[in-house]
Design a protein around this motif. Structure first.
Motif: not given
Ligand SMILES: [Mg+2]
Length: 300
Positions: A91, A93, A95, A100, A247, A251
């Motif tokens: 992933d 954002d 991560t 974000e 996160d 996911d």
């Molecule tokens: Mg994320």
């Protein structure tokens, strides 16, 4: 079946030392565990400890109980398991990068609070990802295209350890894919910066330089899982040889299917459902989980 316990700390907060490891070993022995070899992966940051006579869940419970608030990550593997993975599906954002992107874009429109509240609920699994994305994009309609470059330059930073994770796995023959519910403008640049081989994301639609919408179909939870299957097939490996990391709730499907699925500084619903969780370490923790030593890391 004996297990190998990987213990990892974030050296910014604490260190693993022999007295802490001795306390943890004593706690396991009191419950019937037989402690074997201790092997430093990167002293005093990460170590593997062998333990027989206890189930994996029990080992985790005993160690987490003993550690309390000590910032040390615990991941339990079967002893002798080949831990090195041949595919990384990550992933983006929160991560691989620290923010974000959509929340930061919203800041340019003066709507960060409103948009971030929806992002938070979506990542916690309280909203359907695709609907939440359409809703947030609608709030930002009319945003100038120049906000993308401004957000990337001013706000987007790689998570500590991102380059080491991707480059070390790649140097050892693994393929690395960035799969994001965010936007292609960012994934293309972040993938190049960190060293990913491929990236997948949603595409924003602009008209006359102003944000109009997001291309359908939206890449969400099922599309991330589909990407894991697809890249496994392309590279001729099984899902058990893949490492998936993220996160957020979108996911979770890929994290649960991958042989090594890791919730990274994740929302509670994700951390609770994943087989492995990293709450304290940076992204290099994913290398220790695979048995890499500090000296094996490819650094810039
Ligand atoms: Mg994320």
């Amino acid at each position: 079946m004996p297990h190998t316990i990987t213990l990892i700390c974030n050296p910014a907060n604490t260190v693993l030392d022999t007295s802490l490891i001795s306390d943890l070993s004593d706690a396991l022995e009191r419950e019937g565990g037989q402690i074997g070899r201790l092997e430093w992966l990167d002293g005093p940051i990460a170590a593997d400890l062998e333990c027989a006579g206890l189930q994996a869940d029990m080992i985790e419970d005993i160690l987490r109980d003993k550690l309390g608030d000590d910032p040390v990550d615990v991941v339990v593997h079967l002893a002798g398991e080949d831990r090195r993975r041949k595919l990384l599906v990550a992933d983006m954002d929160s991560t691989i990068i620290t923010v974000e992107c959509l929340d930061e874009l919203a800041d340019f429109a003066g709507k960060k609070t409103e948009v971030a509240a929806i992002t938070e609920r979506a990542m916690r699994g309280e909203l359907v990802f695709e609907d939440a994305l359409r809703e947030r994009i609608a709030l930002l309609a009319g945003l100038p295209e120049s906000a993308l470059a401004g957000t990337y330059a001013g706000r987007v930073r790689l998570m500590p350890g991102a380059r080491e994770l991707v480059r070390t796995m790649a140097a050892n023959g693994a393929h690395a894919v960035l799969v994001s519910g965010g936007f292609s403008y960012f994934t293309e640049r972040v993938a190049a910066d960190a060293g990913f081989h491929a990236e997948r994301a949603n595409r924003l639609i602009f008209e006359n330089g102003l944000l109009k919408g997001v291309a359908e179909p939206i890449l969400g939870r099922e599309a991330k899982l589909a990407a894991l299957h697809e890249f496994c097939a392309v590279h001729g490996i099984s899902e058990s040889q893949a490492l998936a990391i993220g996160d957020g709730a979108n996911d979770l499907a890929m994290i649960q299917v991958a042989g090594m699925g890791v919730a990274f500084h994740a929302k509670p619903v994700v951390a609770a459902a994943a087989r492995a969780r990293i709450d304290y370490g940076d992204l290099t923790a994913l290398l220790y989980l695979q048995g890499y030593r500090g000296g094996d890391f490819v650094r810039d």
